[in-house]
Every structure is written in C-alpha cells, then in structure tokens.
Write an enzyme that holds these catalytic residues in place. Structure first.
Site, PDB file in Angstrom:
ATOM      1  N   ASN A 151       0.778  -1.242   0.000  1.00 14.59           N
ATOM      2  CA  ASN A 151       0.000   0.000   0.000  1.00 14.59           C
ATOM      3  C   ASN A 151       0.814   1.300   0.000  1.00 14.59           C
ATOM      4  O   ASN A 151       0.335   2.319  -0.472  1.00 14.59           O
ATOM      5  CB  ASN A 151      -1.051  -0.021   1.118  1.00 14.59           C
ATOM      6  CG  ASN A 151      -0.459  -0.095   2.486  1.00 14.59           C
ATOM      7  OD1 ASN A 151       0.689  -0.508   2.658  1.00 14.59           O
ATOM      8  ND2 ASN A 151      -1.227   0.302   3.483  1.00 14.59           N
ATOM      9  N   GLU A 247       4.394  -4.113  12.085  1.00 13.54           N
ATOM     10  CA  GLU A 247       3.434  -3.025  11.890  1.00 13.54           C
ATOM     11  C   GLU A 247       2.270  -3.628  11.124  1.00 13.54           C
ATOM     12  O   GLU A 247       2.379  -3.904   9.933  1.00 13.54           O
ATOM     13  CB  GLU A 247       4.069  -1.876  11.102  1.00 13.54           C
ATOM     14  CG  GLU A 247       5.258  -1.219  11.788  1.00 13.54           C
ATOM     15  CD  GLU A 247       4.897  -0.434  13.039  1.00 13.54           C
ATOM     16  OE1 GLU A 247       3.696  -0.236  13.314  1.00 13.54           O
ATOM     17  OE2 GLU A 247       5.827  -0.032  13.754  1.00 13.54           O
ATOM     18  N   CYS A 281      -3.289   1.466   6.542  1.00 15.94           N
ATOM     19  CA  CYS A 281      -3.435   0.775   7.830  1.00 15.94           C
ATOM     20  C   CYS A 281      -4.134   1.644   8.873  1.00 15.94           C
ATOM     21  O   CYS A 281      -4.718   1.117   9.811  1.00 15.94           O
ATOM     22  CB  CYS A 281      -2.090   0.284   8.327  1.00 15.94           C
ATOM     23  SG  CYS A 281      -0.822   1.542   8.196  1.00 15.94           S
TER      24      CYS A 281
HETATM   25  P1  NAP Z   1       0.350  -9.138   3.486  1.00 17.12           P
HETATM   26  O1  NAP Z   1      -0.452  -9.964   2.583  1.00 17.12           O
HETATM   27  O2  NAP Z   1       0.489  -9.539   4.908  1.00 17.12           O
HETATM   28  O3  NAP Z   1       1.786  -9.013   2.802  1.00 17.12           O
HETATM   29  C1  NAP Z   1       2.814  -8.239   3.355  1.00 17.12           C
HETATM   30  C2  NAP Z   1       4.155  -8.815   2.944  1.00 17.12           C
HETATM   31  O4  NAP Z   1       4.332 -10.094   3.557  1.00 17.12           O
HETATM   32  C3  NAP Z   1       4.278  -9.051   1.437  1.00 17.12           C
HETATM   33  O5  NAP Z   1       5.585  -8.743   1.036  1.00 17.12           O
HETATM   34  C4  NAP Z   1       4.013 -10.550   1.333  1.00 17.12           C
HETATM   35  O6  NAP Z   1       4.559 -11.123   0.178  1.00 17.12           O
HETATM   36  C5  NAP Z   1       4.714 -11.040   2.577  1.00 17.12           C
HETATM   37  N1  NAP Z   1       4.313 -12.381   3.008  1.00 17.12           N
HETATM   38  C6  NAP Z   1       3.238 -13.114   2.643  1.00 17.12           C
HETATM   39  N2  NAP Z   1       3.256 -14.315   3.265  1.00 17.12           N
HETATM   40  C7  NAP Z   1       4.357 -14.353   4.031  1.00 17.12           C
HETATM   41  C8  NAP Z   1       4.924 -15.311   4.926  1.00 17.12           C
HETATM   42  N3  NAP Z   1       4.340 -16.479   5.150  1.00 17.12           N
HETATM   43  N4  NAP Z   1       6.070 -15.005   5.572  1.00 17.12           N
HETATM   44  C9  NAP Z   1       6.664 -13.804   5.379  1.00 17.12           C
HETATM   45  N5  NAP Z   1       6.184 -12.850   4.542  1.00 17.12           N
HETATM   46  C10 NAP Z   1       5.043 -13.117   3.884  1.00 17.12           C
HETATM   47  O7  NAP Z   1      -0.177  -7.628   3.519  1.00 17.12           O
HETATM   48  P2  NAP Z   1      -0.599  -6.685   2.303  1.00 17.12           P
HETATM   49  O8  NAP Z   1      -1.895  -7.161   1.751  1.00 17.12           O
HETATM   50  O9  NAP Z   1       0.531  -6.455   1.355  1.00 17.12           O
HETATM   51  O10 NAP Z   1      -0.805  -5.328   3.085  1.00 17.12           O
HETATM   52  C11 NAP Z   1      -1.982  -5.046   3.753  1.00 17.12           C
HETATM   53  C12 NAP Z   1      -1.861  -5.198   5.244  1.00 17.12           C
HETATM   54  O11 NAP Z   1      -0.730  -4.486   5.715  1.00 17.12           O
HETATM   55  C13 NAP Z   1      -3.045  -4.609   5.986  1.00 17.12           C
HETATM   56  O12 NAP Z   1      -3.405  -5.454   7.039  1.00 17.12           O
HETATM   57  C14 NAP Z   1      -2.478  -3.295   6.528  1.00 17.12           C
HETATM   58  O13 NAP Z   1      -3.162  -2.776   7.624  1.00 17.12           O
HETATM   59  C15 NAP Z   1      -1.094  -3.677   6.841  1.00 17.12           C
HETATM   60  N6  NAP Z   1      -0.220  -2.500   6.924  1.00 17.12           N
HETATM   61  C16 NAP Z   1       0.200  -2.063   8.142  1.00 17.12           C
HETATM   62  C17 NAP Z   1       1.001  -0.933   8.232  1.00 17.12           C
HETATM   63  C18 NAP Z   1       1.482  -0.401   9.554  1.00 17.12           C
HETATM   64  O14 NAP Z   1       2.413   0.390   9.539  1.00 17.12           O
HETATM   65  N7  NAP Z   1       0.919  -0.775  10.675  1.00 17.12           N
HETATM   66  C19 NAP Z   1       1.344  -0.259   7.080  1.00 17.12           C
HETATM   67  C20 NAP Z   1       0.886  -0.729   5.863  1.00 17.12           C
HETATM   68  C21 NAP Z   1       0.106  -1.862   5.792  1.00 17.12           C
HETATM   69  P3  NAP Z   1       3.588 -11.434  -1.100  1.00 17.12           P
HETATM   70  O15 NAP Z   1       3.089 -10.130  -1.563  1.00 17.12           O
HETATM   71  O16 NAP Z   1       4.524 -12.090  -2.051  1.00 17.12           O
HETATM   72  O17 NAP Z   1       2.508 -12.344  -0.602  1.00 17.12           O
END
Ligand code: NAP
Length: 472
Positions: A151, A247, A281
C-alpha cells in the site's frame, strides 16, 4: 519488460518470471523474477559480506549516502509517483504525496544517522562501583530482513531501508508481489548513490518462500515487517529469539464530539476514509458521532463523499480507483452485504463500477459485523450514533486492534480523558487517526503489532546496546 533481482550490487536474472498486472487497467506492466532458495541464499550472503563495510562506515558517510538517495528521489519524483500509480493503482496525486514523504523519510534517516549514541552511567551509585567509568554504545545488528506491503511501496520501504542503513546494517528486502517495481527503482537509486555492494539487496517472489527463509535463517538478525496481522503473527511464532518489529492492520476509529466545526472535520474524515480506497493501515473505518450533531455530520459526509471522482489512477483528477485485486473487491463487497443483512443501511456506494468499488458509507452497523470488528482495508466506512464521547471510547477499545485513534472535541477534559483511556499506539486529538508524519513514533498495540517505526525509534529496534566499563 523483464526485471532482475538486485544482489551484491549486481542485477541478477531469475530462472522463473511471473507477470505483473496493473490493478485498474489489467495491463501487464512487467515480468518479475521469482526468487528460489538459491537466490535468497545469494542475497543473504551478499548482505553478510557487506556487513563489515557498513559497520565501519562513519556516521557522516552513512548520512550523505541517505541524503543522496533523497536527492535522487527528488530529481526523479514524477517517475517514482507513476510507478506507484501503475503498480499499486494509487491515484497519481496521492502517489505524489507518498513520494514527497519518501524523500522526507530518507532525509530524517540521514539526520538520525548522526545522532546514534549511548550515555555515560554513574556506576558509583552502587556500593562497590567506585572508580569505574561506564558508557553505552549502540551497535548495528547486522543483516536486517525487511518485508513490505503493497500500500505504500516507496515510503514503507523507506521506513525500513532508511533506519537500517542509518544504523550501519545491511538489508535483504522482499517487497509485496504486487509492488516490486518501486523497490527495484529504489535499488537503481541506491546503486547511483554509491551504496557499497550488498548493503541493499532486493529480491522479489513469493512471500511464503522468501519470508520463511528470512524469518528462520540465523544470519538474519531482525525482521522488520509491515503487513497483515495473520502473516505478522505467523512470523512472530517462527522467529525464535530474532528481533521482530511488526506493523500490522487496524480498524481505526474517530470520535466526533458536539460543538466541533463540521466544515473542517468532515472533509478530513472523508479523506481519512477513502484515501487510496481505504487501503491504508490507519484508514478511518469507524466514525462515532454524538447524537446532537449526528444528522448534520452524516449529511455533510455524504455531500463531501459524492465530490470524489473514481477511475484511472494515472489521471490527474482521480481520487479513488480499483482496489489492489478483484478478489479484495469481492471480499469488501461481501462484508458490506453481510452488514446489510445484519440491519445496516448503505447510504452511498456498495456497488462496483468496472473494477472500482465506490466509496461506501454505512450506518446502524452492529459491533459484530465484519466491517466493524475486522479490518476492511477498502473504501468502506461506518458512521454510528453515540450518546457521548465516553460511550464511543468503549466502542473504539472494543477491538482486536489498536494502531491510532482520533478524537474531535473542544473540551479539554474530554480530550485528556480520551488520551488516558484509548488503548492504541497513538491518540490524535482534533484530527483523524490517519495522520502520520514520518519521524513520529508509530506503531500499534494488541493485534496492530509490536515495536515502533519513525526513524529514531526504528533505529532503536535495529541496534543493540553494549555496555563498556573501565576500572581505573
Ligand atoms: P500481506 O499480505 O500480509 O503481505 C505483506 C508482505 O508479507 C508481502 O511482502 C508478502 O509477500 C509477505 N508475506 C506473505 N506471506 C508471508 C509469509 N508467510 N512469511 C513472510 N512474509 C510473507 O499484507 P498486504 O496485503 O501487502 O498489506 C496489507 C496489510 O498491511 C493490511 O493489514 C495493513 O493494515 C497492513 N499494513 C500495516 C502498516 C502499519 O504500519 N501498521 C502499514 C501498511 C500496511 P507477497 O506479496 O509475495 O505475498
């Protein structure tokens, strides 16, 4: 166009590639190499080899290296914004805002590189401590594994790469599969900025495969992760004694007291709810408004929402566009339908036009509807009526998450009471929870994560304290 991994200062071809499609147009943007185990191994080895160089590099040099990255981002900011708009489907004007912040994040990192220090300790405060001099220093951990979400593909990467390099660490970066181009663009700038080979390594491919190796390999000293709670909790469970900063997500809320200036509050709330189609987020997902101004607030909110324009993220006047993936649009829509079945009313939106889910406003949503108690991560907001700010705080805290919360009030006691009672990482009085500048401590409680970002705070997480003592 075929892309390559960036490892040890070299552009390395993959043995397998996967197509990357734009979320809004569905056009193919590039072919992205998919890392296998040997590529991850190569990246970790390259980072390991660069550790002695980074560890020895003086603070002023680490700072100028980061400043140079910021300069290059500033020179090529329009190109950077277009990459974000294309691969993430982020409207261009929002993407430009992200690049402006990315530049600031690298600048703050450069400044913090010069401020990493310990303290001297009065050891003679303890009997037997006489005649001793002691001080602490903060040392780099070594290789940091950074895993980032789709994002904010430039700025959230900056929040990991910036502090890691500022502290003299090396990085193996694995960006989200939907947004690899932003990280590969950073690698180009890092190369141009003259980073030592291996200081930053970018590998693309499956989160499961790359993530698993990074999380369990003992040469990776810390994992810094931004993403969903589900993946984050899985990482924590496997990381053992490795440092982990998480995060994660939230269902952020804002509370609106009586006597506030709706002309100021409502546009901010609309911005907080629908910026990047709610895929933020700290997006505003729940709004609790006190009874006295509820009707006026909802009316003004709907009028403001209807001003937003949807469509192609590359057009100048687009405010919202397609969500990151059609299956995410389907999920958000099904949650809206579920809330309706539970008695909620859809005042606007609730439909998909082309690939774009329209900004959706719900009222009368029960607390156990998914759009209330889980993270929607889409253009959906609920506005519920409350008797008082105190009642609203109960709803805000009744959540698995706790990232940031906002409270609009002109009553000092109400504000101070809210600051005390809200169980979140950050309380924002008189603004939306979506407010963030890049040097403030930022992070959550409960399932929103652990540890803090914001350059100074991230550097604490990415360094180790050492005590040095002299007996005279
Ligand atoms: P996501 O699906 O959890 O993916 C995040 C990262 O983790 C991607 O690079 C993903 O790779 C990787 N990943 C997936 N499976 C994994 C595993 N088993 N082990 C290690 N890494 C793995 O999240 P997203 O859909 O990209 O982002 C949305 C989420 O992020 C929302 O929940 C949002 O609230 C949260 N977020 C939080 C913050 C904060 O600062 N608190 C900021 C931004 C976003 P792939 O893409 O290859 O699957």
């Amino acid at each position: 166009m075929r892309k390559a991994f960036y490892i040890g200062g070299q552009w390395v071809e993959g043995s397998e590639y996967s197509p990357l499609y734009a979320p809004h147009s569905g056009e193919q943007l590039a072919e992205i190499p998919v890392a296998d185990q040997s590529i991850v191994e190569q990246a970790i080895r390259a980072a390991e080899q660069a550790n002695p160089v980074m560890r020895k590099m003086p603070a002023h040099q680490r700072a100028s290296m980061l400043d140079k990255i910021a300069d290059l981002f500033a020179e090529r900011s329009e190109e950077a914004a277009r990459i974000v708009a294309e691969e993430a489907g982020k409207p261009l004007k929002t993407a430009r805002g992200e690049i402006a912040r990315t530049i600031q994040t690298y600048r703050f990192a450069a400044e913090e590189a010069k401020r990493i220090h310990g303290e001297t300790l009065p050891i003679d405060a303890a009997p037997g401590g006489e005649g001793r001099i002691a001080y602490t220093v903060r040392e780099p951990l070594g290789t940091i594994g950074a895993i980032t979400p789709f994002n904010f593909p430039m700025n959230l990467v900056a929040h990991k790469v910036g502090p890691a390099l500022a502290a003299g660490n090396t990085v193996v970066l694995k960006p989200a599969s939907q947004t690899p181009l932003s990280s590969l663009f950073l690698a180009q700038l890092a190369e141009e900025a003259g980073l030592p080979a291996g200081a930053l390594n970018v590998i693309t491919g499956s989160g499961g495969l790359v993530g698993d190796i990074l999380v369990t390999d003992p040469r990776i000293k810390a994992i810094t992760f931004n993403g969903s709670p589900q993946v984050g909790i899985g990482i924590r469970n496997r990381a053992g004694l490795k440092r982990v900063t998480l995060e994660l997500g939230s269902n952020s809320a804002v509370v609106v007291d009586r006597d506030v200036n709706l002309a100021e509050v409502v546009p901010r709330c609309v911005f907080g709810a629908f910026s990047f189609s709610g895929q933020v987020c700290i997006s505003v997902q729940r709004i609790y408004v006190v009874d006295q101004i509820y009707e006026a607030f909802v009316e003004a909110f709907l009028a403001e929402t209807r001003k937003l324009r949807g469509g192609d993220p590359l057009l100048e006047d687009t405010d919202f566009s397609a969500m990151i993936h059609p299956k995410e649009t389907e999920r958000a829509l099904s949650w809206i339908r579920e809330a309706q079945q539970q008695g909620a009313h859809v005042l606007t939106g609730g439909e998909v036009e082309g690939r774009v889910l329209l900004p959706t406003v719900l009222t009368g949503v029960p607390v156990d509807a998914k759009v209330s108690c889980q993270e929607v991560f889409g253009p959906v907001v609920l506005i519920n009526r409350v008797e008082s700010v105190q009642e609203a705080i109960g709803y805000v805290n009744d959540s698995r998450y706790g990232l940031q919360a906002g409270v609009y009030t002109n009553d000092l006691h109400t504000a101070l009471d809210a600051a005390d009672r809200l169980h979140v990482g950050g309380v924002i009085i008189n603004d939306i929870p979506t407010f963030r500048v890049d040097h403030m401590p930022y992070g959550g409680v409960k399932e929103s994560g652990m540890g803090r970002e914001g350059l100074k705070y991230a550097i604490e997480e990415m360094t180790e304290m050492k005590l040095v003592m002299f007996k005279r």
